[in-house]
Write an enzyme that holds these catalytic residues in place. Structure first.
Site, PDB file in Angstrom:
ATOM      1  N   HIS A 135       0.815  -1.225   0.000  1.00  0.00           N
ATOM      2  CA  HIS A 135       0.000   0.000   0.000  1.00  0.00           C
ATOM      3  C   HIS A 135       0.854   1.283   0.000  1.00  0.00           C
ATOM      4  CE1 HIS A 135      -3.089   2.887   1.025  1.00  0.00           C
ATOM      5  NE2 HIS A 135      -2.555   3.101   2.206  1.00  0.00           N
ATOM      6  N   HIS A 167       3.606   7.031   5.349  1.00  0.00           N
ATOM      7  CA  HIS A 167       2.376   7.708   5.802  1.00  0.00           C
ATOM      8  C   HIS A 167       1.582   6.952   6.858  1.00  0.00           C
ATOM      9  CE1 HIS A 167       0.083   5.153   2.985  1.00  0.00           C
ATOM     10  NE2 HIS A 167      -1.009   5.535   3.613  1.00  0.00           N
ATOM     11  N   ASP A 168       1.677   5.627   6.889  1.00  0.00           N
ATOM     12  CA  ASP A 168       0.906   4.865   7.875  1.00  0.00           C
ATOM     13  C   ASP A 168       1.770   4.331   9.022  1.00  0.00           C
ATOM     14  OD1 ASP A 168      -1.791   5.057   7.059  1.00  0.00           O
ATOM     15  OD2 ASP A 168      -1.550   3.484   5.546  1.00  0.00           O
ATOM     16  N   GLU A 183       0.546   5.922  12.462  1.00  0.00           N
ATOM     17  CA  GLU A 183      -0.842   5.521  12.742  1.00  0.00           C
ATOM     18  C   GLU A 183      -0.971   4.020  13.012  1.00  0.00           C
ATOM     19  OE1 GLU A 183      -3.846   7.720  10.482  1.00  0.00           O
ATOM     20  OE2 GLU A 183      -4.777   5.789  10.079  1.00  0.00           O
ATOM     21  N   ASP A 184      -0.238   3.211  12.289  1.00  0.00           N
ATOM     22  CA  ASP A 184      -0.489   1.759  12.331  1.00  0.00           C
ATOM     23  C   ASP A 184       0.634   0.905  12.908  1.00  0.00           C
ATOM     24  OD1 ASP A 184      -2.950   2.231  11.193  1.00  0.00           O
ATOM     25  OD2 ASP A 184      -2.302   1.822   9.156  1.00  0.00           O
ATOM     26  N   ASP A 223      -3.492   8.461  -1.222  1.00  0.00           N
ATOM     27  CA  ASP A 223      -4.028   7.454  -0.293  1.00  0.00           C
ATOM     28  C   ASP A 223      -5.465   7.086  -0.683  1.00  0.00           C
ATOM     29  OD1 ASP A 223      -3.793   5.781   1.953  1.00  0.00           O
ATOM     30  OD2 ASP A 223      -4.462   7.329   3.346  1.00  0.00           O
TER      31      ASP A 223
HETATM   32  P1  NDP Z   1     -12.320   1.892   7.446  1.00  0.00           P
HETATM   33  O1  NDP Z   1     -13.474   2.365   6.629  1.00  0.00           O
HETATM   34  O2  NDP Z   1     -11.483   2.893   8.115  1.00  0.00           O
HETATM   35  O3  NDP Z   1     -11.407   0.875   6.613  1.00  0.00           O
HETATM   36  C1  NDP Z   1     -10.879   1.309   5.481  1.00  0.00           C
HETATM   37  C2  NDP Z   1      -9.406   1.501   5.657  1.00  0.00           C
HETATM   38  O4  NDP Z   1      -8.773   0.227   5.697  1.00  0.00           O
HETATM   39  C3  NDP Z   1      -8.830   2.203   4.471  1.00  0.00           C
HETATM   40  O5  NDP Z   1      -8.890   3.585   4.658  1.00  0.00           O
HETATM   41  C4  NDP Z   1      -7.420   1.667   4.439  1.00  0.00           C
HETATM   42  O6  NDP Z   1      -6.704   2.480   5.364  1.00  0.00           O
HETATM   43  C5  NDP Z   1      -7.521   0.277   5.045  1.00  0.00           C
HETATM   44  N1  NDP Z   1      -7.498  -0.881   4.116  1.00  0.00           N
HETATM   45  C6  NDP Z   1      -6.841  -2.032   4.340  1.00  0.00           C
HETATM   46  N2  NDP Z   1      -7.048  -2.911   3.369  1.00  0.00           N
HETATM   47  C7  NDP Z   1      -7.860  -2.317   2.477  1.00  0.00           C
HETATM   48  C8  NDP Z   1      -8.411  -2.754   1.234  1.00  0.00           C
HETATM   49  N3  NDP Z   1      -8.177  -3.974   0.721  1.00  0.00           N
HETATM   50  N4  NDP Z   1      -9.203  -1.910   0.574  1.00  0.00           N
HETATM   51  C9  NDP Z   1      -9.449  -0.678   1.077  1.00  0.00           C
HETATM   52  N5  NDP Z   1      -8.957  -0.212   2.252  1.00  0.00           N
HETATM   53  C10 NDP Z   1      -8.152  -1.029   2.950  1.00  0.00           C
HETATM   54  O7  NDP Z   1     -12.902   0.813   8.337  1.00  0.00           O
HETATM   55  P2  NDP Z   1     -13.118   0.808   9.829  1.00  0.00           P
HETATM   56  O8  NDP Z   1     -13.338  -0.605  10.168  1.00  0.00           O
HETATM   57  O9  NDP Z   1     -12.019   1.544  10.477  1.00  0.00           O
HETATM   58  O10 NDP Z   1     -14.513   1.591   9.984  1.00  0.00           O
HETATM   59  C11 NDP Z   1     -14.585   2.965   9.879  1.00  0.00           C
HETATM   60  C12 NDP Z   1     -16.033   3.468   9.709  1.00  0.00           C
HETATM   61  O11 NDP Z   1     -16.835   2.565   8.959  1.00  0.00           O
HETATM   62  C13 NDP Z   1     -16.730   3.662  11.018  1.00  0.00           C
HETATM   63  O12 NDP Z   1     -16.686   5.025  11.337  1.00  0.00           O
HETATM   64  C14 NDP Z   1     -18.166   3.222  10.780  1.00  0.00           C
HETATM   65  O13 NDP Z   1     -19.036   4.344  10.760  1.00  0.00           O
HETATM   66  C15 NDP Z   1     -18.168   2.622   9.432  1.00  0.00           C
HETATM   67  N6  NDP Z   1     -18.721   1.268   9.464  1.00  0.00           N
HETATM   68  C16 NDP Z   1     -19.662   0.921   8.536  1.00  0.00           C
HETATM   69  C17 NDP Z   1     -20.197  -0.344   8.521  1.00  0.00           C
HETATM   70  C18 NDP Z   1     -21.168  -0.696   7.448  1.00  0.00           C
HETATM   71  O14 NDP Z   1     -21.510  -1.851   7.308  1.00  0.00           O
HETATM   72  N7  NDP Z   1     -21.648   0.234   6.658  1.00  0.00           N
HETATM   73  C19 NDP Z   1     -19.826  -1.347   9.504  1.00  0.00           C
HETATM   74  C20 NDP Z   1     -18.804  -0.910  10.411  1.00  0.00           C
HETATM   75  C21 NDP Z   1     -18.296   0.359  10.374  1.00  0.00           C
HETATM   76  P3  NDP Z   1      -5.152   2.857   5.217  1.00  0.00           P
HETATM   77  O15 NDP Z   1      -4.960   3.696   4.045  1.00  0.00           O
HETATM   78  O16 NDP Z   1      -4.885   3.580   6.507  1.00  0.00           O
HETATM   79  O17 NDP Z   1      -4.490   1.538   5.132  1.00  0.00           O
HETATM   80 ZN    ZN Z   2      -2.943   4.590   3.682  1.00  0.00          ZN
END
Ligand code: NDP
Ligand code: ZN
Length: 175
Positions: free
Chosen positions: A31, A57-58, A61-62, A118
């Protein structure tokens, strides 16, 4: 060149035990490397500090990486960009998402480019290799939120904004 490779190596070590959320649990380092690639190849970005910040960048945070650790190796400029794109993990997830929308117009030009890359990479991942357990609605919710963040980044790099818009326009392909 040396600093970019150092950042790639540093990120690879820091993210070594992490995986993306896709079905195949891809190595996390793919990523940050994708962001650097998007910036250089699709965004025409030649500033090595921005490329380093994208690679890192991550890390804060991670992983257990601290700002002090980044500053000692990569300096204040790169660390500052990374901090600008780092969420405050003490906040609730939903609040963090709204904070990204609110902050986007006010961050530096360099941080805007990293954030744009990102969001591009995450939309691409959601289209090609999405988190294994996400419904189509959840993917659409992410697309909508990403577009709200990117609205605050407009003007930073028209080529990257066009790439984002092209991906966002493929929302109907989400299953
Ligand atoms: P996120 O929406 O934050 O997860 C997405 C993040 O995961 C991306 O920003 C990316 O972050 C990382 N990532 C890792 N693998 C992948 C991939 N294959 N594809 C895309 N992104 C990937 O999820 P959270 O679980 O943190 O939930 C956040 C929000 O989602 C909550 O505020 C809640 O409101 C909502 N939610 C909605 C649900 C629903 O069913 N509608 C259920 C549960 C929560 P990075 O760039 O940092 O790696
Ligand atoms: Zn990222």
């Amino acid at each position: 060149m040396a600093m970019i490779l150092k950042a790639a190596q540093f990120a690879a070590v820091k993210h070594r035990d992490q995986r993306r959320k896709d079905e195949n649990a891809s190595p996390y380092i793919n990523h940050p490397l994708a962001l650097a690639n998007v910036l250089a190849v699709e965004g025409g970005v030649e500033n090595s500090e921005i490329i380093c910040a994208a690679l890192l960048h991550d890390t804060i945070e991670d992983t257990k990486t601290t700002a002090e650790e980044l500053t000692a190796i990569f300096g204040d400029k790169v660390t500052g960009i990374v901090l600008e794109v780092t969420d405050d993990k003490s906040l609730d997830k939903a609040v963090r998402k709204e904070e990204q929308v609110r902050h986007a117009p006010h961050i530096s030009h360099e941080a805007k480019l990293v954030k744009l890359a990102d969001k591009i990479c995450n939309l691409r991942d959601i289209l090609a290799s999405p988190p294994a357990d996400w419904s189509a609605d959840r993917k659409r919710e992410y697309f909508d939120w990403a577009a709200r963040v990117v609205a605050g980044l407009r003007g930073a790099n028209p080529a990257l904004e066009a790439v984002f818009d092209g991906l966002h326009g493929r929302q109907s392909e989400l299953l």
